[in-house]
Design an enzyme around this catalytic site. Structure first.
Site, PDB file in Angstrom:
ATOM      1  N   ARG A  78      -6.413   2.091   4.085  1.00 28.41           N
ATOM      2  CA  ARG A  78      -5.354   1.102   3.942  1.00 28.41           C
ATOM      3  C   ARG A  78      -4.504   1.406   2.727  1.00 28.41           C
ATOM      4  O   ARG A  78      -4.956   1.978   1.742  1.00 28.41           O
ATOM      5  CB  ARG A  78      -5.963  -0.299   3.774  1.00 28.41           C
ATOM      6  CG  ARG A  78      -6.210  -1.091   5.057  1.00 28.41           C
ATOM      7  CD  ARG A  78      -4.943  -1.325   5.859  1.00 28.41           C
ATOM      8  NE  ARG A  78      -3.804  -1.678   5.031  1.00 28.41           N
ATOM      9  CZ  ARG A  78      -3.491  -2.910   4.678  1.00 28.41           C
ATOM     10  NH1 ARG A  78      -4.236  -3.926   5.053  1.00 28.41           N
ATOM     11  NH2 ARG A  78      -2.414  -3.151   3.936  1.00 28.41           N
ATOM     12  N   ARG A 101       7.825  11.457   8.857  1.00 26.72           N
ATOM     13  CA  ARG A 101       8.455  12.581   9.578  1.00 26.72           C
ATOM     14  C   ARG A 101       9.147  13.516   8.587  1.00 26.72           C
ATOM     15  O   ARG A 101       9.010  14.737   8.665  1.00 26.72           O
ATOM     16  CB  ARG A 101       9.483  12.055  10.589  1.00 26.72           C
ATOM     17  CG  ARG A 101       8.882  11.271  11.731  1.00 26.72           C
ATOM     18  CD  ARG A 101       8.322  12.178  12.829  1.00 26.72           C
ATOM     19  NE  ARG A 101       7.769  11.383  13.911  1.00 26.72           N
ATOM     20  CZ  ARG A 101       6.465  11.311  14.221  1.00 26.72           C
ATOM     21  NH1 ARG A 101       5.577  12.005  13.546  1.00 26.72           N
ATOM     22  NH2 ARG A 101       6.049  10.565  15.206  1.00 26.72           N
ATOM     23  N   CYS A 118       5.476   1.842  14.159  1.00 19.86           N
ATOM     24  CA  CYS A 118       5.931   0.803  13.221  1.00 19.86           C
ATOM     25  C   CYS A 118       5.964  -0.549  13.914  1.00 19.86           C
ATOM     26  O   CYS A 118       6.403  -0.642  15.069  1.00 19.86           O
ATOM     27  CB  CYS A 118       7.353   1.081  12.745  1.00 19.86           C
ATOM     28  SG  CYS A 118       7.516   2.577  11.786  1.00 19.86           S
ATOM     29  N   GLU A 153       4.947  -7.078  10.383  1.00 19.17           N
ATOM     30  CA  GLU A 153       3.770  -7.798   9.891  1.00 19.17           C
ATOM     31  C   GLU A 153       3.900  -9.272  10.280  1.00 19.17           C
ATOM     32  O   GLU A 153       4.981  -9.841  10.188  1.00 19.17           O
ATOM     33  CB  GLU A 153       3.720  -7.653   8.358  1.00 19.17           C
ATOM     34  CG  GLU A 153       2.564  -8.319   7.677  1.00 19.17           C
ATOM     35  CD  GLU A 153       1.249  -7.584   7.901  1.00 19.17           C
ATOM     36  OE1 GLU A 153       1.270  -6.378   8.202  1.00 19.17           O
ATOM     37  OE2 GLU A 153       0.202  -8.243   7.799  1.00 19.17           O
ATOM     38  N   ARG A 166       3.114  -1.977   4.766  1.00 23.79           N
ATOM     39  CA  ARG A 166       1.674  -1.715   4.828  1.00 23.79           C
ATOM     40  C   ARG A 166       1.403  -0.510   5.699  1.00 23.79           C
ATOM     41  O   ARG A 166       2.166  -0.243   6.650  1.00 23.79           O
ATOM     42  CB  ARG A 166       0.922  -2.934   5.396  1.00 23.79           C
ATOM     43  CG  ARG A 166       0.913  -4.145   4.470  1.00 23.79           C
ATOM     44  CD  ARG A 166       0.403  -5.359   5.206  1.00 23.79           C
ATOM     45  NE  ARG A 166       0.102  -6.494   4.343  1.00 23.79           N
ATOM     46  CZ  ARG A 166       0.966  -7.409   3.957  1.00 23.79           C
ATOM     47  NH1 ARG A 166       2.230  -7.336   4.333  1.00 23.79           N
ATOM     48  NH2 ARG A 166       0.590  -8.422   3.190  1.00 23.79           N
ATOM     49  N   TYR A 197      -2.908   0.627  -3.299  1.00 24.39           N
ATOM     50  CA  TYR A 197      -1.960  -0.490  -3.367  1.00 24.39           C
ATOM     51  C   TYR A 197      -1.023  -0.262  -4.548  1.00 24.39           C
ATOM     52  O   TYR A 197      -1.491  -0.143  -5.685  1.00 24.39           O
ATOM     53  CB  TYR A 197      -2.714  -1.825  -3.499  1.00 24.39           C
ATOM     54  CG  TYR A 197      -3.416  -2.156  -2.201  1.00 24.39           C
ATOM     55  CD1 TYR A 197      -2.846  -3.033  -1.291  1.00 24.39           C
ATOM     56  CD2 TYR A 197      -4.602  -1.523  -1.857  1.00 24.39           C
ATOM     57  CE1 TYR A 197      -3.454  -3.290  -0.077  1.00 24.39           C
ATOM     58  CE2 TYR A 197      -5.225  -1.770  -0.640  1.00 24.39           C
ATOM     59  CZ  TYR A 197      -4.645  -2.660   0.249  1.00 24.39           C
ATOM     60  OH  TYR A 197      -5.232  -2.892   1.453  1.00 24.39           O
ATOM     61  N   ARG A 202      -4.703  -6.658  -3.336  1.00 17.81           N
ATOM     62  CA  ARG A 202      -6.091  -6.255  -3.582  1.00 17.81           C
ATOM     63  C   ARG A 202      -6.279  -5.945  -5.057  1.00 17.81           C
ATOM     64  O   ARG A 202      -6.386  -4.774  -5.443  1.00 17.81           O
ATOM     65  CB  ARG A 202      -6.448  -5.020  -2.730  1.00 17.81           C
ATOM     66  CG  ARG A 202      -6.509  -5.256  -1.242  1.00 17.81           C
ATOM     67  CD  ARG A 202      -7.642  -6.208  -0.834  1.00 17.81           C
ATOM     68  NE  ARG A 202      -8.945  -5.746  -1.269  1.00 17.81           N
ATOM     69  CZ  ARG A 202      -9.762  -4.988  -0.540  1.00 17.81           C
ATOM     70  NH1 ARG A 202      -9.412  -4.632   0.668  1.00 17.81           N
ATOM     71  NH2 ARG A 202     -10.936  -4.614  -0.998  1.00 17.81           N
TER      72      ARG A 202
END
Ligand code: DC
Length: 343
Positions: free
Chosen positions: A7, A63, A74, A77, A89, A106, A114
């Site tokens: 992540r 890319r 894509c 969220e 994210r 992050y 986080r």
């Protein structure tokens, strides 16, 4: 082959193609670098953008980095009221032949998502008098932010417990110091729960009596004792993001803490809380004697000459008298998250 999912997240200040591409590139490069990934190990990458981003697809950054054959996707969220704005994210899937420690990344304001994984250590100091709710609130915050909780009062309690067990006169400071110098005191964490180990024995559950509370307040006036315990506390804080509660955390132990709170409540309310807590544990005690004992401890803690209980000048003061645990926890989390987002 072993599969891992990594992540990551970052934010942009402006919804422009250039910012979305540069910040996504930095995020991908950082994930790749920190996890020693080869492009051929990448199975796929999913990107999400918050609803305020529509200037460019973040996958374009991948890319442009040369990930031409990797499936990329894509999407938007899910929008949750009050959530972090302008955030990108990433969920990267990799397959490798050897097991590895995966590092999630992050960056920018997404660090707030986080704090436990952030590069900088996050230290939250909560001070205040006995019964103000510090430990309950500190535990809730450490759980939400997934960082350690260090209850420094438990360390003073453990020292007091040892002195009581050894029949040491608490007014004989030199004797107390000599005994502590020969004592092995350790703070350990077992599944995130703090344990106090003294001379190899777990004393965590033995130090919560009224007798130990009173004695802890007395041993806590001895500078040599404080210096020794503060050393352990600072050492833990130098290696871990944490919430630390006590009396002198913001003023003395961690003067540069990321956040400082001073939690208080009226004496009557604090006595009532302690009474209810003891009752729930099957201990019946007169509320007036609890009130008296808390009052005595307040006086001891506030008037000792070395690192007394007092509000740090830069602490945020919260009076919890008429507030629920949830209200106070949310208030503190609101300050932390709000400030991390701005930072
Ligand atoms: O928070 P508590 O009730 O467990 O603390 C026990 C005693 O230890 C308290 O009366 C004061 C002392 N203490 C201290 O002097 N400094 C700290 N950082 C924590 C506790």
């Amino acid at each position: 082959m072993i599969f891992y999912a990594i992540r990551g997240a970052t934010t942009v200040e402006e919804n422009t193609p250039q910012q979305i591409l540069t910040r996504t590139t930095t995020l991908l490069e950082t994930i790749i670098e920190r996890n020693c990934i080869d492009y051929k190990d990448i199975v796929s990458i999913i990107f999400t953008g918050t609803k305020d981003l529509d200037a460019q697809y973040p996958a374009v950054a991948a890319r442009q980095m040369g990930m031409v054959d990797i499936p990329l996707f894509c999407c938007q969220e899910m929008y949750v009221k009050g959530s972090l704005e302008r955030c990108i994210r990433v969920l990267m899937h990799i397959q490798v032949s050897e097991p590895k420690d995966v590092k999630h990344v992050y960056l920018e304001k997404a660090k707030v998502l986080r704090p436990d994984l952030a590069d900088e250590i996050l230290t939250i100091a909560i001070d205040g008098p006995a019964g103000a709710g510090k430990s309950t609130i500190a535990k809730a915050i450490s759980k939400t932010l997934n960082i350690l909780y260090l209850d420094t009062g438990a360390m003073y309690r453990a020292v007091a417990y040892k002195m009581l067990k050894s029949n040491i006169d608490l007014n004989d400071h030199q004797k107390v110091v000599n005994v502590l110098n020969k004592t092995d005191l350790q703070v350990r964490y077992d599944h995130g729960k703090q344990k106090i180990i003294m001379d190899g024995k777990d004393v965590t559950s033995l130090i919560r009596t009224t007798e130990v509370s009173q004695a802890a307040s007395k041993v806590a006036t001895i500078p040599e004792i404080r210096l020794k315990l503060v050393d352990i506390q600072r050492n833990i804080a130098s290696k871990n993001s944490l919430v630390m509660d006590g009396r002198d955390i913001g003023t003395y132990v961690l003067p540069n803490a990321s956040f400082k709170f001073y939690l208080t409540a009226s004496l009557d309310e604090r006595a009532k809380r302690r009474w209810l807590e003891m009752k729930a544990n099957g201990v019946e005690q007169n509320i007036e004697s609890i009130r008296q004992s808390i009052h005595e401890r307040d006086i001891n803690d506030q008037n000792r000459s070395f690192a007394p209980l007092k509000q740090a000048e830069d602490a945020i003061v919260i009076d919890s008298t008429d507030k629920s645990i949830e209200q106070v926890t949310n208030e503190i989390l609101g300050h932390i998250r709000g400030s991390l987002r701005k930072g």
